[in-house]
Write an enzyme that holds these catalytic residues in place. Sequence first.
Site, PDB file in Angstrom:
ATOM      1  CB  SER A 189      -0.898   0.021   1.236  1.00 56.18           C
ATOM      2  OG  SER A 189      -1.628  -1.171   1.324  1.00 56.18           O
ATOM      3  CD  GLU A 229      -3.183  -9.606   3.232  1.00 58.37           C
ATOM      4  OE1 GLU A 229      -3.022  -9.164   2.076  1.00 58.37           O
ATOM      5  OE2 GLU A 229      -2.892  -8.965   4.249  1.00 58.37           O
TER       6      GLU A 229
HETATM    7  C1  LIG Z   1      -3.842  -1.540  10.578  1.00 63.54           C
HETATM    8  C2  LIG Z   1      -3.522  -1.715   9.106  1.00 63.54           C
HETATM    9  C3  LIG Z   1      -2.504  -2.557   8.739  1.00 63.54           C
HETATM   10  C4  LIG Z   1      -2.156  -2.663   7.390  1.00 63.54           C
HETATM   11  N1  LIG Z   1      -1.061  -3.428   7.047  1.00 63.54           N
HETATM   12  C5  LIG Z   1      -0.599  -3.362   5.769  1.00 63.54           C
HETATM   13  C6  LIG Z   1       0.647  -3.959   5.415  1.00 63.54           C
HETATM   14  O1  LIG Z   1       1.331  -4.574   6.247  1.00 63.54           O
HETATM   15  N2  LIG Z   1       1.092  -3.838   4.143  1.00 63.54           N
HETATM   16  C7  LIG Z   1       0.371  -3.184   3.171  1.00 63.54           C
HETATM   17  O2  LIG Z   1       0.828  -3.140   2.037  1.00 63.54           O
HETATM   18  N3  LIG Z   1      -0.826  -2.612   3.480  1.00 63.54           N
HETATM   19  C8  LIG Z   1      -1.307  -2.677   4.751  1.00 63.54           C
HETATM   20  N4  LIG Z   1      -2.496  -2.056   5.078  1.00 63.54           N
HETATM   21  C9  LIG Z   1      -3.197  -1.297   4.038  1.00 63.54           C
HETATM   22  C10 LIG Z   1      -4.521  -1.916   3.644  1.00 63.54           C
HETATM   23  O3  LIG Z   1      -4.312  -3.013   2.789  1.00 63.54           O
HETATM   24  C11 LIG Z   1      -5.325  -0.783   2.986  1.00 63.54           C
HETATM   25  O4  LIG Z   1      -5.678   0.120   4.025  1.00 63.54           O
HETATM   26  C12 LIG Z   1      -6.579  -1.300   2.289  1.00 63.54           C
HETATM   27  O5  LIG Z   1      -6.236  -1.989   1.125  1.00 63.54           O
HETATM   28  C13 LIG Z   1      -7.555  -0.150   1.944  1.00 63.54           C
HETATM   29  O6  LIG Z   1      -6.896   0.827   1.206  1.00 63.54           O
HETATM   30  P1  LIG Z   1      -6.956   2.382   1.610  1.00 63.54           P
HETATM   31  O7  LIG Z   1      -6.637   2.485   3.077  1.00 63.54           O
HETATM   32  O8  LIG Z   1      -6.093   3.115   0.644  1.00 63.54           O
HETATM   33  O9  LIG Z   1      -8.456   2.815   1.440  1.00 63.54           O
HETATM   34  P2  LIG Z   1      -9.159   3.206   0.059  1.00 63.54           P
HETATM   35  O10 LIG Z   1      -8.799   2.204  -0.982  1.00 63.54           O
HETATM   36  O11 LIG Z   1      -8.897   4.646  -0.228  1.00 63.54           O
HETATM   37  O12 LIG Z   1     -10.661   2.991   0.425  1.00 63.54           O
HETATM   38  C14 LIG Z   1     -11.434   3.936   1.203  1.00 63.54           C
HETATM   39  C15 LIG Z   1     -12.876   3.405   1.242  1.00 63.54           C
HETATM   40  O13 LIG Z   1     -13.411   3.346  -0.092  1.00 63.54           O
HETATM   41  C16 LIG Z   1     -13.854   2.046  -0.401  1.00 63.54           C
HETATM   42  N5  LIG Z   1     -13.584   1.709  -1.797  1.00 63.54           N
HETATM   43  C17 LIG Z   1     -12.416   1.905  -2.467  1.00 63.54           C
HETATM   44  N6  LIG Z   1     -12.517   1.450  -3.740  1.00 63.54           N
HETATM   45  C18 LIG Z   1     -13.775   0.950  -3.863  1.00 63.54           C
HETATM   46  C19 LIG Z   1     -14.472   0.334  -4.936  1.00 63.54           C
HETATM   47  N7  LIG Z   1     -13.908   0.117  -6.117  1.00 63.54           N
HETATM   48  N8  LIG Z   1     -15.760  -0.055  -4.712  1.00 63.54           N
HETATM   49  C20 LIG Z   1     -16.348   0.136  -3.499  1.00 63.54           C
HETATM   50  N9  LIG Z   1     -15.725   0.732  -2.456  1.00 63.54           N
HETATM   51  C21 LIG Z   1     -14.465   1.120  -2.629  1.00 63.54           C
HETATM   52  C22 LIG Z   1     -13.038   1.148   0.514  1.00 63.54           C
HETATM   53  O14 LIG Z   1     -13.675  -0.091   0.738  1.00 63.54           O
HETATM   54  C23 LIG Z   1     -12.972   1.975   1.789  1.00 63.54           C
HETATM   55  O15 LIG Z   1     -14.124   1.836   2.542  1.00 63.54           O
HETATM   56  C24 LIG Z   1      -2.892  -1.968   6.407  1.00 63.54           C
HETATM   57  C25 LIG Z   1      -3.954  -1.149   6.787  1.00 63.54           C
HETATM   58  C26 LIG Z   1      -4.260  -0.989   8.121  1.00 63.54           C
HETATM   59  C27 LIG Z   1      -5.368  -0.041   8.484  1.00 63.54           C
END
Ligand SMILES: Cc1cc2nc3c(=O)[nH]c(=O)nc-3n(C[C@H](O)[C@H](O)[C@H](O)COP(=O)(O)OP(=O)(O)OC[C@H]3O[C@@H](n4cnc5c(N)ncnc54)[C@H](O)[C@@H]3O)c2cc1C
Length: 391
Positions: free
Chosen positions: A129, A244
């Site tokens: 991410s 995952e």
């Molecule tokens: C505590 C924690 C640990 C993590 N650990 C890791 C890690 O070790 N390594 C790593 O690489 N990542 C990690 N992550 C990242 C995690 O994989 C991302 O937070 C996740 O994929 C969501 O992406 P975003 O936070 O950018 O939210 P966004 O993608 O910006 O999404 C925001 C909201 O919009 C919704 N949304 C987005 N696109 C769509 C769509 N096409 N249709 C419908 N709804 C949508 C999402 O569901 C969400 O509710 C971690 C996250 C957290 C919070």
Amino acid sequence: MDLEFTSAELAFREEVRAFFAENVPAEWLTRVRAGLRLEPQELIAYQKALAAKGWGAPTWPVEYGGPGWSPAQNYIFESESARAGAPIQFHQGLELIGPIIFTYGSQELKDRYLPGIINADDWWCQGYSEPGAGSDLASLRTTAVRDGDHYVLNGQKMWTSYAQVASHMFVLARTSQEPKRQQGISLLLVDMNTPGIAIRKIETMDEKYTTNEVFLDDVRVPVGNLVGEEGRGWEYGKVLLDRERMVCSATAIHLPQVLDGVREAASARKVRGMPLIETPAFAAQLAQLEIEAMALETMVLRLLADLASGADSGPRGSMVKLRWSDLYQRGTALWIEALGPEAAHFRALEGQGPVDMPYAMQGALYSRVTSIYGGSSEIQHNIIARRALGL
Ligand SMILES: Cc1cc2nc3c(=O)[nH]c(=O)nc-3n(C[C@H](O)[C@H](O)[C@H](O)COP(=O)(O)OP(=O)(O)OC[C@H]3O[C@@H](n4cnc5c(N)ncnc54)[C@H](O)[C@@H]3O)c2cc1C
């Protein structure tokens, strides 16, 4: 799948029970029950004990150090682990990058990294991410530019769990600019001691520190640390994301522990002179969760049976992840309700009140992330709509 165990499987179950009886200290139990991860040094000790027994990598093929278990043995191992209150093995090396390395990596990478994963000599973190690239991972901007026999990495990773303790990180980075965003992405293995890596911590609302921002500034990675072929990282990354979600199958088997916590707390607390557990509204909520947890466990068994027969499990990994995160959130919320208002002061309690009180609250707060990481619930709904319902 035959759901009756054979005598050999029953003997295996005894062996597994004995192992857990010897290797799960009592002080882990309340934290594990709340669905919380243990501290890294505890997880390392646990992994080392499993590795010494030859059980370090339950899902890996025998040639890479797996025990060669049948799906029934895998199920026995996981369910006994839940029964004993054992932690879930830390998955980022074991279930994510390890299988990618043995499937797509060179012999040199396999020899160099797989033993370190099984024996917990290395700790891997996942650098996928980025700010602006979570659900829409293909918009990642970190670059890896070839310079002689190195790639030079520049960019920023976000939310990287346990980067602060990791010895290695697997990173998706752009090795070329292609019109189709999924192309030109490569998977690289990075030593966390390489100059140019800076880590900034992120504290989450459960008052834990596990996640980080990772800044990559001219980080030189040997070309030999490329996994598979340049530009095909997206393909490997997708396999990894599917995996995952499958990890949740194992985690889902541990759900009844949370419900045990709910049951005990609700038996101990009286509301208007009556144990909470006997009040019809509370009993109905608990029964509903128990039924749904049992249904989920059956779904997990079907998934394991599919895997054993080589059938495509389709979107069931997504279904399990979705159901598990929902039930875990509802289960820990009910636990808080059972413990009562005092549970809210989880930090201030410091040893006062029921022993599970601070951990139940921490578990409830931590549970919020399960519908975000590994692909958010909305994304799982999309996958199910497309792949299961054909919408
Ligand atoms: C505590 C924690 C640990 C993590 N650990 C890791 C890690 O070790 N390594 C790593 O690489 N990542 C990690 N992550 C990242 C995690 O994989 C991302 O937070 C996740 O994929 C969501 O992406 P975003 O936070 O950018 O939210 P966004 O993608 O910006 O999404 C925001 C909201 O919009 C919704 N949304 C987005 N696109 C769509 C769509 N096409 N249709 C419908 N709804 C949508 C999402 O569901 C969400 O509710 C971690 C996250 C957290 C919070």
